[in-house]
Design an enzyme around this catalytic site. Structure first.
Site, short mmCIF file in Angstrom:
data_model
loop_
_atom_site.label_atom_id
_atom_site.label_comp_id
_atom_site.label_asym_id
_atom_site.label_seq_id
_atom_site.Cartn_x
_atom_site.Cartn_y
_atom_site.Cartn_z
N CYS A 70 -4.36 13.13 28.68
CA CYS A 70 -4.20 13.44 27.27
C CYS A 70 -4.03 12.15 26.47
CB CYS A 70 -3.02 14.35 26.96
SG CYS A 70 -3.11 15.94 27.76
N ARG A 125 -8.86 9.51 28.62
CA ARG A 125 -7.60 10.07 29.11
C ARG A 125 -7.67 11.57 29.33
NH1 ARG A 125 -3.34 6.58 28.48
NH2 ARG A 125 -1.91 8.32 28.58
N TRP A 131 -6.29 16.76 28.65
CA TRP A 131 -6.59 16.98 30.06
C TRP A 131 -5.65 18.11 30.46
CZ3 TRP A 131 -4.19 16.89 34.87
CH2 TRP A 131 -5.05 16.84 35.98
N ASN A 184 1.52 14.50 25.09
CA ASN A 184 0.98 14.05 26.37
C ASN A 184 2.14 14.04 27.35
OD1 ASN A 184 -0.21 12.62 28.52
ND2 ASN A 184 0.26 10.65 27.59
N GLY A 185 2.03 14.82 28.43
CA GLY A 185 3.11 14.89 29.41
C GLY A 185 3.33 16.32 29.84
N GLU A 223 -13.36 2.79 49.36
CA GLU A 223 -13.57 2.66 47.92
C GLU A 223 -15.00 3.06 47.56
OE1 GLU A 223 -11.77 2.54 45.48
OE2 GLU A 223 -12.92 1.67 43.85
N LYS A 274 -15.88 6.11 44.96
CA LYS A 274 -16.71 5.91 43.76
C LYS A 274 -17.83 6.94 43.71
CE LYS A 274 -14.64 4.10 42.00
NZ LYS A 274 -13.39 3.42 42.00
N GLU A 305 -16.50 10.64 43.05
CA GLU A 305 -15.90 10.95 41.75
C GLU A 305 -16.91 10.96 40.61
OE1 GLU A 305 -12.81 8.25 40.36
OE2 GLU A 305 -13.82 6.59 41.32
N HIS A 342 -14.73 9.62 67.00
CA HIS A 342 -13.65 10.58 67.26
C HIS A 342 -13.79 11.83 66.39
CE1 HIS A 342 -11.66 7.77 69.90
NE2 HIS A 342 -11.89 6.83 69.00
N LYS A 351 -8.35 9.09 33.23
CA LYS A 351 -8.11 7.72 33.68
C LYS A 351 -6.65 7.45 34.03
CE LYS A 351 -9.72 3.31 33.68
NZ LYS A 351 -10.29 3.35 35.01
C1 F6R Z 1 -10.70 5.96 40.97
C2 F6R Z 1 -9.59 5.91 40.05
C3 F6R Z 1 -8.31 6.54 40.45
C4 F6R Z 1 -7.14 5.60 40.11
C5 F6R Z 1 -5.80 6.29 40.38
C6 F6R Z 1 -4.64 5.35 40.15
O1 F6R Z 1 -11.82 5.33 40.46
O2 F6R Z 1 -9.69 5.39 38.98
O3 F6R Z 1 -8.30 6.87 41.80
O4 F6R Z 1 -7.27 4.44 40.87
O5 F6R Z 1 -5.68 7.40 39.55
O6 F6R Z 1 -4.59 4.92 38.83
P1 F6R Z 1 -3.77 3.64 38.40
O7 F6R Z 1 -4.39 2.48 39.07
O8 F6R Z 1 -3.91 3.59 36.92
O9 F6R Z 1 -2.36 3.85 38.85
#
Ligand code: F6R
Length: 613
Positions: free
Chosen positions: A2, A27, A75, A101-102, A486, A490, A493, A509, A608
């Site tokens: 949010c 957000r 969100w 937001n929260g 990673e 990527k 997502e 395994h 994010k």
């Molecule tokens: C993946 C991604 C998320 C963040 C996770 C932690 O691309 O962006 O997995 O890495 O939500 O977020 P931060 O780093 O802001 O604590």
């Protein structure tokens, strides 16, 4: 999770609020809404499911003129993403409006109490309960609008960044924060409130980061900050550290692509000023402060979520390898609900791009309560985590807008390499000669990444070949393993293709059962310590007819005989591998997502900054 934005001043509020919402859309983008208040005390509220652009269409050519306004991009947590649950929410009498937001954790009990007093609710949200509570307090006590907000907040359990408007006092804007971020922008006879500084920077660089438990009362052009228990606090004004161009696409089709391409610079910004080559020295004030502790350190615990957790895994290898300190890497969400054995001799490193992740914050609080020293590795200046930790290092990646983390990951790894080297030097586990070699290598990384970026067209072709795959497997060993994790994250997502990252040797395994001629397997097989072992793993995949995509070291022609596709990266020190080998995987997922017509910068269901647990 949010985004909130608000304005009070001499300009037309609506365009400022809508533009701010677009900047905060990373957000959350389930719905958006605005509330506008003009001096005639008329409150106009518009809200719509979907993105800010859908809200703009909804508003169309309606009259929106007002000098006070606020907006929200959601969100969804409590209640489905629909028009009714969209913010702003109004009190029962329509006098007050709120954006939030929260999460209000005790909203159920408050709602029951309010229902008994005759309140009726339109939405399923926790936020609507809060604005009804404010209405109830205002109605039953001889208090001002501001006092009603303050008194209500003493009854609330949970996290919030809220902004409230009142028809009774159109000259007022009230914001309050606990656990969710809030920044106040101070202009010439105008004020802004937002979840971060991105909606503010084009109007003013002067900002105040509100602390937990504080309330900002803006009356006309006067800002007062108070605590919930009514103590006045002088505002601590700081300057925004980034420029407008850092938060715009700058000619790229997507923020994610721009941010992938920014990595030579963002990595350089993350080590510049911290490396002194002539005397092989690293300056990291946060680490230097704990020199004595580091010499006797028993254990490091690294906490983070998602991509930041992957950076933490790289950190584990680095600290053990270079500084010979035992490391545990924990998902913050698990750590906080276990009963972890942690104490005064532990050094906890919390990694977070946003500095606002709720689970990471809660894990920090837990470790703190047990006496551990907490060190933050964060990207967003002034965010909650750097303000909670004992010391830390900013990553200097600059604002990351694409929801999928790219440049923040490599900046985190850069900071961790420097931390591990600095600790190794303090503990005497690395020779000056070796340290100098690694630091020299660090300086070459930006140029090496420039070279990797030149493989973009080849990766685009590869993406076209595999864009319709149903599954992907990513394999790596040693420093290549977090890279594999990673790469898989990527891809899933942003392209919604199922992908798994695995230690290459673990494949036999279980996951090997998945391999057939339909399965693309991305393998990090650079010429480092595990090279021969990974080559054996490639053979195992080949024997099951998997499609082999290898990330290999330039000049390794031998690997071409086994692989269907090879992406070459420049030779590098093994500790630098995650910085360089991650880049082609970011590009691969980006191009696959674009070809599948996915919304790269705002993938479904994600946000994010995850400020809910
Ligand atoms: C993946 C991604 C998320 C963040 C996770 C932690 O691309 O962006 O997995 O890495 O939500 O977020 P931060 O780093 O802001 O604590």
């Amino acid at each position: 999770m949010c985004g909130i934005v608000a304005y009070i001043g001499h300009r037309d509020a609506c365009p400022i609020v809508l533009k701010g919402l677009k900047r905060l859309e990373y957000r959350g983008y389930d719905s958006a809404g605005v509330a506008l208040l003009d001096s005639s005390k008329e409150m106009k509220v518009y809200k719509k499911t979907g993105k800010v652009a859908d809200l703009e269409n909804e508003i169309g050519s309606r009259d929106t003129s007002a000098f006070t306004g606020m907006g929200h991009t959601r969100w969804a947590t409590h209640g489905a993403p629909n028009d009714v649950n969209a913010h702003p929410h109004l009190s029962g009498d329509g006098e007050f409006a709120i954006i939030h937001n929260g999460i209000i954790e005790n909203y159920g009990a408050l709602k029951e109490m309010l229902k008994k007093r005759g309140h009726e609710f339109k939405s399923e949200t926790d936020t609507e309960v809060l604005i009804h509570l404010i209405e109830e307090v205002y109605k039953n006590n001889p208090v001002t609008f501001e006092e009603a907000v303050r008194m209500s907040l003493t009854q609330v359990v949970g996290a919030y960044a809220i902004v409230i408007l009142s028809k009774k006092d159109p000259n007022y804007l009230i914001g309050a924060k606990k656990g969710s971020p809030m920044v106040i922008g101070i202009g010439e006879n105008e004020h802004f409130i937002a979840s971060d500084a991105t909606p503010i920077v084009e109007y003013t660089r002067n900002v105040v980061y509100l602390n937990d438990g504080e309330i900002a009362i803006i009356e006309g052009s006067e800002l007062t900050i108070k605590t919930v228990d009514n103590t006045i606090k002088p505002p601590y004004i700081t300057a925004i550290e980034f420029n407008l161009e850092n938060i715009e696409k700058g000619g790229y089709e997507h923020f994610m692509l721009k941010e992938i391409y920014e990595q030579p610079r963002s990595i350089m910004d993350s080590f510049r000023g911290r490396i002194h080559l002539p005397d092989a020295r690293i300056t990291m004030a946060g680490i230097d402060k704990y020199e004595d502790k580091i010499k006797n350190i028993q254990r490091i615990v690294i906490i983070g979520c998602g991509t930041s957790w992957h950076a933490g895994l790289v950190g584990e290898y680095l600290f053990e390898d270079l500084a010979r300190i035992p490391v545990e890497v924990e998902y913050a969400s698990e750590f906080r609900y276990r009963n972890p054995v942690i104490g005064e001799n532990d050094f906890v490193i919390a990694i977070s791009q946003s500095g606002e992740t709720a689970d990471t914050l809660a894990a920090i609080e837990l470790a703190k309560s047990k006496g551990a020293t907490i060190f933050g590795v964060c990207n967003v200046v002034g965010s909650s985590i750097p303000r909670t930790t004992d010391a830390g290092a900013y990553t200097h990646a600059g604002p990351e807008i694409g929801v999928a983390s790219t440049k923040a990951f490599t900046a985190q790894v850069t900071a961790l390499i420097l931390m591990a080297l600095s600790m190794a030097q303090k503990k005497g586990t690395i020779s000056t000669q070796r340290l100098r070699e690694i630091l020299n290598e660090m300086e070459t990384v930006p140029e090496k990444i420039e070279r990797v970026l030149k493989t973009d067209d080849q990766i685009k072709e590869l993406a076209a070949t595999y864009k319709d795959a149903k599954n992907f497997l990513y394999l790596g060993r040693g420093y290549g393993f977090p890279v594999a994790l990673e790469g898989a994250l990527k891809l899933k997502e942003i392209s919604y293709i199922h992908a798994e990252g695995y230690p290459a040797a673990e494949m036999k395994h279980g996951p090997i059962a998945l391999i057939d001629e339909e399965m693309p397997v991305v393998i990090i097989a650079t010429q480092h310590s595990n090279y021969e072992k990974v080559v054996s793993n490639i053979q195992e995949v080949k024997a099951r007819k998997g499609k082999i995509i290898v990330i290999a070291t330039e000049g390794d022609t031998h690997i071409q005989e086994m692989a269907d596709h090879v992406i070459y990266i420049p030779a590098c020190e093994e500790v630098m591998l995650p910085l360089i080998a991650t880049i082609p995987l970011q590009l691969l997922s980006y191009h696959i997502a674009v070809l599948r017509e996915c919304n790269v910068d705002q993938p479904r269901n994600l946000a994010k900054s995850v400020t809910v647990e």
